[in-house]
Design an enzyme around this catalytic site. Structure first.
Site, short mmCIF file in Angstrom:
data_model
loop_
_atom_site.label_atom_id
_atom_site.label_comp_id
_atom_site.label_asym_id
_atom_site.label_seq_id
_atom_site.Cartn_x
_atom_site.Cartn_y
_atom_site.Cartn_z
NE ARG A 128 34.89 40.52 32.81
CZ ARG A 128 36.30 40.71 33.37
NH1 ARG A 128 36.34 40.92 34.71
NH2 ARG A 128 37.15 40.58 32.68
CG ASN A 160 38.67 44.90 35.32
OD1 ASN A 160 37.65 44.85 34.63
ND2 ASN A 160 39.66 43.77 34.82
CD GLU A 182 43.02 43.39 35.36
OE1 GLU A 182 43.97 42.96 35.73
OE2 GLU A 182 42.15 43.92 36.23
CD GLU A 207 38.56 41.98 37.46
OE1 GLU A 207 39.43 42.06 38.17
OE2 GLU A 207 38.94 41.11 36.35
CG HIS A 215 40.44 36.64 33.04
ND1 HIS A 215 39.47 37.47 33.47
CD2 HIS A 215 41.49 36.87 33.93
CE1 HIS A 215 39.75 38.14 34.73
NE2 HIS A 215 41.02 37.65 35.04
CE1 TYR A 218 39.98 44.41 42.41
CE2 TYR A 218 40.73 44.85 40.26
CZ TYR A 218 40.09 44.07 40.97
OH TYR A 218 39.49 42.68 40.44
#
Ligand code: GCO
Length: 475
Positions: free
Chosen positions: A77, A296, A167, A375, A121, A298
């Site tokens: 990606r 994504n 995002e 991600e 991005h 985290y």
């Protein structure tokens, strides 16, 4: 418990973004992006770090793809830099910029690696920011479509997986609430306006994609931090519901259902912060629904009650010191609080693999779409040791636990297309410089000194190589 094995064809990926790896900030006709300008303003980033050189992927692309091939990746990606293609945002495409991505895509395909192309991005052409305020003006929709269609036409036959906006939630929260990303504004009305235009742009390009790339799949990548309640007290439960709706469903429902979530919209209409929804906007949103959702992931975020005069949005922790991130929230709705059950990284990010299982299940149940982890990873201070070794066992532990969570989610019925950990090589962390490392491949450079930019395989590189070779059986 018996876990479903990873399916054949599961995409074993890794991820990056143009500004964080490419460098070559003014090469071959590229125009400046808002990040090229912003990182050169005093005091905006850790030690004034910027992406002028980054990890020089632009000039070392062949070497990097050879490393991907050696690691065994089946997907990669990356993002395209809009001002490389349209230096002033629109008009004639810059062939040298297109040619770079064509060489990258061809090299990936030749190495047996599926390209996953992110259209946006965060590196908006500076010219559009200056001309009409970028995302705050509806003209951005047509300019974004023009840029995306140029890529669709060029790469339709070669690229199957496309990510529209990366995002949007995290970037606009930083850009228009915290003031930590360009254009560094702190104004909730402007925040919701910029987001509304981004939603319309997202849906518009997805509708165009159907015509130009009929066999492709497209979806946004969302920074999904599942909300947890701090306790089962009703006030905390309500704060949790509010947080999920304002910090997650606001984006995801709008992408996937083509409408804003009801309670949040009603609240914002009362406060006067709601976006200006024009006749026809809902039809545009509904004509551009995604094929999959990029996740994504985290950390999870834990929420508690926030009285009317309570905490508002706060600057994020860029110091690398534990325990320095302040609580943030919206008075009357929710505020964040540390979760005593979870360890944290050196950037105060809660480490919570179960949260990834919860994330994937919540999204799959709510939207009934395939998902792709676009991600997931651990930013840490890595240490380069004698003989070019990096013993990042903490990263291996993190990734292994999160891959297990993916497998559990698949066993729970989630359709997961692939896993693209962040990141392939070390990258420029937007605000934290080069000290916050995520890669499987270490890059020999620091904040201000690009040194020799040597590529060094970390221990996690060899671990992931084994995972991929065994199709996830040897975690
Ligand atoms: C950082 C961030 C980023 C993001 C990525 C978001 O440290 O700057 O973690 O690297 O994860 O760009 O899509």
């Amino acid at each position: 418990a018996r876990l479903t094995p990873f399916p054949q064809g599961f995409l074993w990926g890794a991820a990056s973004a143009a500004y964080q790896v490419e460098g070559a900030h003014d090469a071959d006709g590229k125009g400046p992006s808002v990040w090229d300008v912003f990182t050169h303003l005093p005091g905006k980033t850790f030690q004034g770090s910027n992406g002028d050189v980054a990890v020089d992927h632009y000039h070392r692309m062949e070497e990097d793809v050879a490393l991907m091939k050696e690691m065994g990746l089946t997907a990669y990606r990356f993002s395209v830099s809009w001002p490389r293609i349209f230096p002033t945002g629109r008009g004639e495409a810059n062939e040298a910029g297109m040619a770079f991505y064509e060489r990258l895509i061809d090299a990936l395909i030749a190495a047996g690696i599926e390209p996953v192309l992110t259209l946006y991005h965060w590196d908006l052409p500076q010219a559009l920011q200056e001309e009409y305020g970028g995302w705050e003006d509806r003209r951005i929709i047509a300019d974004f479509e023009h840029y995306c269609v140029a890529l669709f036409q060029r790469f339709a036959g070669k690229v199957k997986y496309w990510v529209s906006l990366n995002e949007q939630n995290y970037n606009t929260t930083n850009a228009y609430q915290l003031g930590t990303h360009p254009p560094a504004v702190q104004d909730r009305k402007r925040f919701f306006t910029a987001n509304h235009h981004a939603f319309l742009a997202n849906a518009t390009v997805i509708a165009a994609f159907r015509k130009h790339v009929p066999n492709g799949l497209i979806g946004p990548s969302f920074a999904y931090s599942p909300a947890y309640p701090a306790s089962s007290a009703p006030a905390d439960m309500l704060a949790f519901e509010n947080a999920e709706e304002f910090t997650n469903w606001w984006w995801l429902d709008t992408y996937c259902f083509g409408r804003y979530p009801q309670a949040a919209l009603a609240w914002l209409q009362k406060t006067g912060e709601a976006p200006d929804i024009q006749p026809g906007d809902v039809a545009i949103l509904q004509a551009g629904l995604p094929d999959f959702v990029g996740v994504n992931y985290y950390y999870t975020t834990t929420f508690t009650d926030n009285p009317r005069d309570g905490a508002t949005m706060q600057r994020i922790n860029t110091t690398g010191q534990k325990g320095t991130t302040p609580s943030s929230g919206v008075p009357g709705l929710y505020r964040t609080t540390p979760n005593p059950h979870l360890p944290t990284s050196n950037w105060d990010w809660a480490i919570d693999p179960t949260g990834l299982r919860i994330a994937l299940r919540r999204l799959a149940s709510r939207y009934d779409l395939p998902l792709m982890v676009t991600e997931n990873g651990l930013g840490e201070f890595d240490k380069l040791e004698a003989g070019d070794k990096v013993h990042d066992d903490y990263r291996i532990d993190y990734l292994r636990a999160h891959l297990q969570a993916c497998q559990e989610a698949m066993s729970d019925g989630v359709q997961l297309l692939g896993y693209c950990p962040w990141s392939f090589t070390d990258i420029l962390s937007w605000l934290n410089g080069y000290q916050k490392r995520y890669g499987f491949v270490y890059i020999n450079r620091d904040e201000t000194d690009a040194k020799d930019l040597r590529r060094i395989r970390k221990d996690s590189f060899f671990w992931y190589q084994t995972v991929i070779a065994s199709n996830g059986q040897k975690l």
